[in-house]
Design an enzyme around this catalytic site. Structure first.
Site, short mmCIF file in Angstrom:
data_model
loop_
_atom_site.label_atom_id
_atom_site.label_comp_id
_atom_site.label_asym_id
_atom_site.label_seq_id
_atom_site.Cartn_x
_atom_site.Cartn_y
_atom_site.Cartn_z
N HIS A 51 0.82 -1.22 0.00
CA HIS A 51 0.00 0.00 0.00
C HIS A 51 0.85 1.26 0.00
O HIS A 51 1.87 1.34 0.67
CB HIS A 51 -1.04 -0.02 1.12
CG HIS A 51 -0.54 0.08 2.53
ND1 HIS A 51 -0.37 1.29 3.17
CD2 HIS A 51 -0.20 -0.86 3.44
CE1 HIS A 51 0.03 1.08 4.41
NE2 HIS A 51 0.16 -0.21 4.61
N ASP A 82 5.70 2.30 6.93
CA ASP A 82 4.42 1.60 6.71
C ASP A 82 3.64 2.40 5.67
O ASP A 82 3.02 3.40 6.01
CB ASP A 82 3.67 1.50 8.04
CG ASP A 82 2.30 0.86 7.91
OD1 ASP A 82 1.99 0.31 6.85
OD2 ASP A 82 1.53 0.93 8.90
N GLU A 119 -5.32 1.57 2.06
CA GLU A 119 -5.22 0.38 2.91
C GLU A 119 -5.51 0.72 4.36
O GLU A 119 -6.19 -0.01 5.07
CB GLU A 119 -3.82 -0.24 2.79
CG GLU A 119 -3.67 -1.60 3.46
CD GLU A 119 -3.19 -1.56 4.91
OE1 GLU A 119 -3.12 -2.63 5.54
OE2 GLU A 119 -2.90 -0.46 5.44
N GLU A 120 -4.99 1.87 4.78
CA GLU A 120 -5.07 2.23 6.20
C GLU A 120 -6.48 2.52 6.68
O GLU A 120 -6.73 2.62 7.87
CB GLU A 120 -4.17 3.45 6.48
CG GLU A 120 -2.68 3.19 6.30
CD GLU A 120 -2.08 2.32 7.40
OE1 GLU A 120 -2.84 1.92 8.32
OE2 GLU A 120 -0.87 2.06 7.33
N ASP A 131 4.16 -5.80 3.42
CA ASP A 131 3.83 -4.75 4.38
C ASP A 131 4.87 -4.74 5.49
O ASP A 131 5.93 -5.39 5.37
CB ASP A 131 2.41 -4.99 4.92
CG ASP A 131 1.68 -3.69 5.26
OD1 ASP A 131 2.30 -2.78 5.84
OD2 ASP A 131 0.48 -3.58 4.97
N HIS A 137 2.95 3.17 13.23
CA HIS A 137 1.87 4.15 13.49
C HIS A 137 2.26 5.18 14.54
O HIS A 137 1.42 5.73 15.25
CB HIS A 137 0.53 3.48 13.81
CG HIS A 137 -0.11 2.87 12.60
ND1 HIS A 137 -1.46 2.68 12.47
CD2 HIS A 137 0.43 2.41 11.45
CE1 HIS A 137 -1.72 2.12 11.28
NE2 HIS A 137 -0.58 1.95 10.65
#
Ligand code: ZN
Length: 348
Positions: free
Chosen positions: A67, A177, A207-208, A230, A318
């Site tokens: 992604h 990410d 994607e998130e 990923d 994140h």
């Protein structure tokens, strides 16, 4: 690592991926036979099989998905004093956001800081609380009238964070990410020599916020097998119990057994594991209880697809600065290259 630096530093939150999409389109054009962009913004690089495997008339279709979107914010309002309020796009850990520099992508890019009440004026009780997103705002240092000339609700906001190597092994950046997954995918296509499958390398959008890009692209591709590329959690840090360590930084590329969306196809897992053993590619397996990848969407498309995720172990996922080990990146590329060269032999 120049390409990885460029991928990480280019802004593109879920739904607003245009800038990073352009970088990826340019790179995939160099390595794929054909590059398409679908209506949602997924960039699809297609490499047609170099040979047709014996006892088969058409080559298998293999879908890779990494992604391109990063987590960030959308401006929701500008208040009377010119401060910006924002809505999250994807799930940052709010405690890491305070006092971070950001870029507001308005009429032009302008810098800002995520502000909060200074500690000197916090009440005793407030000091003990973990900050919530609603307590935070963006300060661009301008009066409302000036702000409104450049910024409007709906503009997107990303972190202002450079890519930096801490030493010759460790990379830190925003958006590893999943720009590192995009990097693994592109580098794999560069290294690939002989392959007897049609490869669909998809840099997915959104994607998130719910695997949206992978959902539509897997429906149109109808792959025989899918691999999501990923990051996974490297939790080998102080305060983590031994049994809570999902993967370790520098411990090798990670083959996913299960996450909260997907149970990986056992045959695909074994196939990847056997390749890693045969070619002495350092790997680890991971079981992740929170979070998932594009593999979850690919698996459920049409009549179902065998899938697995191959990840780069990453610390501080994140948060505002994520960390990877270069050898894990290299091992991920090595595993995926051999996988694509051999996958026509897989019985799945
Ligand atoms: Zn991700």
């Amino acid at each position: 690592m120049d390409l990885l630096k460029r991928l990480c530093e280019t802004p593109g939150i879920s739904g607003y991926e245009e800038r990073v999409q352009e970088v990826i389109r340019e790179e995939l054009t160099k390595v794929a036979d054909e590059v398409k962009i679908d209506k949602l913004g997924n960039v699809i690089g297609i490499k047609k099989a170099k040979k047709i495997p014996a006892n088969s008339s058409i080559p298998k279709k293999v879908m890779l998905a990494a992604h391109m979107d990063e987590i960030g914010f959308m401006v929701s309002s500008v208040d009377k004093d010119g401060f910006l309020h924002f809505a999250p796009v994807g799930g940052f850990d709010p405690k890491t956001l305070i006092a971070q520099r950001v870029v507001v992508h308005g009429r032009e890019d302008i810098g800002g800081v995520i502000g909060s009440k200074p500690i000197h004026i916090l009440e005793e009780e407030e000091r003990k609380k973990v900050p919530q997103l609603r307590d935070l705002f963006i300060d661009v240092g301008l009066k409302k009238e000036e702000v409104l000339k450049m910024v409007k609700p709906g503009d997107f906001v990303t972190l202002d964070r450079n890519f930096k190597e801490l030493n010759n092994k460790i990379i830190t950046a925003k958006a590893l990410d999943d720009r590192v997954g995009v990097y693994v995918m592109i580098e794999t296509l560069k290294q690939l020599k002989e392959y007897a499958v049609d490869i669909y390398a998809v840099a997915t959008v959104q994607e998130e916020v719910g695997l949206r890009g992978a959902t539509v692209s897997s429906f149109s591709i109808e792959p025989n097998v899918g691999i999501a590329l990923d990051v996974t959690i490297a939790s080998d840090i102080p305060g983590t119990k031994e049994e809570e360590v999902v993967t370790t930084l520098g411990g090798g590329t990670a083959i996913s057994l299960m996450d909260s969306h997907t149970i990986s196809n056992r045959k695909v897992v074994d196939f990847l594991r056997n390749i890693a053993e045969e070619y002495k590619i350092k790997y680890q397996t991971d079981v992740l209880l929170g979070g998932g990848t594009d593999a979850g969407a690919i698996q459920r498309s049409k009549s179902g697809v065998p899938v697995c995720t191959v990840s780069v172990p990453t610390r501080y996922v994140h948060s505002v600065v994520e960390m990877c080990h270069k050898e894990d990146v290299e091992n991920s590329i090595a595993l995926m290259t051999k996988f694509l060269e051999k996958v026509h032999q897989g019985e799945f």
